[in-house]
Design a protein around this motif. Structure first.
Motif, PDB file in Angstrom:
ATOM      1  N   MET A   1       2.648  -6.352   3.862  1.00  0.00           N
ATOM      2  CA  MET A   1       2.712  -6.502   2.410  1.00  0.00           C
ATOM      3  C   MET A   1       1.304  -6.711   1.867  1.00  0.00           C
ATOM      4  SD  MET A   1       4.779  -9.320   0.142  1.00  0.00           S
ATOM      5  CE  MET A   1       6.335  -8.896   0.909  1.00  0.00           C
ATOM      6  N   GLN A   2       0.981  -6.030   0.774  1.00  0.00           N
ATOM      7  CA  GLN A   2      -0.351  -6.129   0.236  1.00  0.00           C
ATOM      8  C   GLN A   2      -0.596  -7.522  -0.324  1.00  0.00           C
ATOM      9  OE1 GLN A   2      -1.203  -2.894  -2.419  1.00  0.00           O
ATOM     10  NE2 GLN A   2       0.052  -1.479  -1.259  1.00  0.00           N
ATOM     11  N   GLN A   3      -1.886  -7.911  -0.357  1.00  0.00           N
ATOM     12  CA  GLN A   3      -2.264  -9.251  -0.780  1.00  0.00           C
ATOM     13  C   GLN A   3      -1.755  -9.583  -2.177  1.00  0.00           C
ATOM     14  OE1 GLN A   3      -3.554 -11.612   0.926  1.00  0.00           O
ATOM     15  NE2 GLN A   3      -3.921 -13.074  -0.730  1.00  0.00           N
ATOM     16  N   ARG A   4      -1.764  -8.589  -3.076  1.00  0.00           N
ATOM     17  CA  ARG A   4      -1.347  -8.844  -4.456  1.00  0.00           C
ATOM     18  C   ARG A   4       0.118  -9.246  -4.545  1.00  0.00           C
ATOM     19  NH1 ARG A   4      -2.451  -3.595  -4.143  1.00  0.00           N
ATOM     20  NH2 ARG A   4      -4.409  -3.933  -5.279  1.00  0.00           N
ATOM     21  N   HIS A   5       0.924  -8.848  -3.560  1.00  0.00           N
ATOM     22  CA  HIS A   5       2.330  -9.223  -3.589  1.00  0.00           C
ATOM     23  C   HIS A   5       2.555 -10.608  -2.988  1.00  0.00           C
ATOM     24  CE1 HIS A   5       3.402  -5.337  -5.108  1.00  0.00           C
ATOM     25  NE2 HIS A   5       2.785  -4.747  -4.105  1.00  0.00           N
ATOM     26  N   HIS A 151       8.340   0.827  -2.255  1.00  0.00           N
ATOM     27  CA  HIS A 151       8.288   0.454  -0.838  1.00  0.00           C
ATOM     28  C   HIS A 151       6.861   0.142  -0.380  1.00  0.00           C
ATOM     29  CE1 HIS A 151       8.002   4.874  -1.065  1.00  0.00           C
ATOM     30  NE2 HIS A 151       7.257   4.811   0.012  1.00  0.00           N
ATOM     31  N   GLN A 152       5.898   0.220  -1.296  1.00  0.00           N
ATOM     32  CA  GLN A 152       4.545  -0.241  -0.960  1.00  0.00           C
ATOM     33  C   GLN A 152       4.504  -1.748  -0.717  1.00  0.00           C
ATOM     34  OE1 GLN A 152       5.492   1.062  -3.840  1.00  0.00           O
ATOM     35  NE2 GLN A 152       4.588   0.030  -5.606  1.00  0.00           N
ATOM     36  N   ILE A 153       5.591  -2.468  -1.062  1.00  0.00           N
ATOM     37  CA  ILE A 153       5.653  -3.912  -0.807  1.00  0.00           C
ATOM     38  C   ILE A 153       5.988  -4.219   0.646  1.00  0.00           C
ATOM     39  CG2 ILE A 153       6.385  -4.300  -3.198  1.00  0.00           C
ATOM     40  CD1 ILE A 153       9.168  -5.048  -2.078  1.00  0.00           C
ATOM     41  N   SER A 160       4.810   1.181   4.215  1.00  0.00           N
ATOM     42  CA  SER A 160       4.225   0.972   2.887  1.00  0.00           C
ATOM     43  C   SER A 160       3.341   2.131   2.439  1.00  0.00           C
ATOM     44  CB  SER A 160       3.422  -0.331   2.859  1.00  0.00           C
ATOM     45  OG  SER A 160       2.260  -0.235   3.666  1.00  0.00           O
ATOM     46  N   HIS A 161       2.900   2.985   3.399  1.00  0.00           N
ATOM     47  CA  HIS A 161       2.014   4.092   3.061  1.00  0.00           C
ATOM     48  C   HIS A 161       2.685   5.461   3.178  1.00  0.00           C
ATOM     49  CE1 HIS A 161      -0.934   0.880   3.680  1.00  0.00           C
ATOM     50  NE2 HIS A 161      -1.784   1.610   2.989  1.00  0.00           N
ATOM     51  N   THR A 162       3.993   5.502   3.406  1.00  0.00           N
ATOM     52  CA  THR A 162       4.699   6.773   3.573  1.00  0.00           C
ATOM     53  C   THR A 162       5.296   7.229   2.249  1.00  0.00           C
ATOM     54  OG1 THR A 162       5.264   6.254   5.877  1.00  0.00           O
ATOM     55  CG2 THR A 162       6.540   7.987   4.800  1.00  0.00           C
ATOM     56  N   PRO A 163       4.780   8.307   1.653  1.00  0.00           N
ATOM     57  CA  PRO A 163       5.307   8.761   0.360  1.00  0.00           C
ATOM     58  C   PRO A 163       6.732   9.287   0.467  1.00  0.00           C
ATOM     59  CG  PRO A 163       3.753  10.362   1.257  1.00  0.00           C
ATOM     60  CD  PRO A 163       3.688   9.156   2.155  1.00  0.00           C
ATOM     61  N   TRP A 164       7.476   9.104  -0.626  1.00  0.00           N
ATOM     62  CA  TRP A 164       8.849   9.586  -0.777  1.00  0.00           C
ATOM     63  C   TRP A 164       9.833   9.009   0.239  1.00  0.00           C
ATOM     64  CZ3 TRP A 164       4.937  13.546  -1.101  1.00  0.00           C
ATOM     65  CH2 TRP A 164       4.649  13.940  -2.403  1.00  0.00           C
TER      66      TRP A 164
END
Length: 261
Positions: A1-5, A151-153, A160-164
């Motif tokens: 999970m990215q830091q911003r979340h 799903h980037q969370i 988190s980096h897989t589009p669609w």
């Protein structure tokens, strides 16, 4: 999970900066934002979008169903907590009535409409908070865009980096998230978004049915949010690429300003 979340203060600051740079100037193409205006934000979270309006002297009301997020909003907006210019309400918007909070000049829903169940009912209910000259700003990710499922969370970097990824059938999407080690709460949240995510066609069908007038709308190939988050300059989708249905897959954000007819 990215830091911003994980660090909601980072998210608050990102929201505030994007609203200051892009949302308010977008609204001001139709209505100058002056200190005498009343602003309602539905789904205000920690209040990042409200801060720039407060700085301009507007009277702001924020409503969010998440009590914990509203507590953070009170903390982050503590400079305004004793000011009559700010009211925060921790309730479901459907339990809030115009008799309680009156009508507003500007209503803001930023990254919110895609989380609301029964959007048809909501768009009808929204009219109760509008007077004859009210405008509503919507900013939202189109459902079929590469990360329209939020799903980037995910904590799993591959997921988190897989589009669609979110376009997989429910049963398979659930299995993939479990395989990636995501928590039950994250999986539940992502499946809820899958149930409420909104396409351009459906959004426009709803606002037409409810007899709203579109004052302006903009397709973004690169979401204005991405400048604050990733250092990418916003990019409007060229007209030639605004192809019905197909453009849902590469329009990362839509901005709308609407009013009642």
């Amino acid at each position: 999970m990215q830091q911003r979340h994980r660090d909601r203060m980072i998210y608050f600051q990102e929201q505030s900066e994007c609203t200051r740079r892009y949302v308010i100037p977008y609204i001001e193409q139709v209505l100058p934002v002056t200190p005498n205006l009343r602003i309602l934000e539905i789904g205000c979270g920690e209040g990042g979008n409200l801060k720039p309006f407060l700085e301009l002297g507007c009277q702001c009301v924020g409503v969010d169903i998440d009590v914990a997020q509203l507590e953070k909003a009170k903390q982050y907006l503590s400079d305004y907590s004793h000011d009559e210019k700010l009211t925060l309400i921790a309730r479901d918007i459907y339990t809030v009535t115009p008799d309680e909070i009156d009508t507003f000049d500007i209503i803001v829903l930023r990254d919110v409409i895609e989380h609301i169940p029964n959007q048809e009912r909501f768009m009808h209910y929204l009219k109760g908070f509008m007077h004859g000259e009210s405008v509503v700003f919507f900013g939202f990710p189109v459902w079929c865009n590469p990360f329209g499922g939020h799903h980037q969370i995910c904590r799993n970097k591959w997921l988190s980096h897989t589009p669609w990824l979110h376009l997989l059938p429910n049963w398979l999407y659930n299995k993939v998230l479990q395989w990636g080690g995501e928590s039950d709460s994250t999986i539940k949240a992502l499946l809820e978004i899958k149930a409420t995510g909104i396409s351009l066609h459906r959004f426009e069908r709803i606002i037409h049915k409810e007899q709203y007038k579109v004052l302006q709308h903009t397709h973004y190939l690169i979401n204005p949010n991405y400048e604050i988050k990733f250092g990418l300059r916003p990019c409007v989708l060229p007209k030639c690429l605004q192809i019905p249905y197909l453009s849902d897959f590469y329009t990362t954000a839509m901005y709308y300003l609407i009013e009642k007819q």
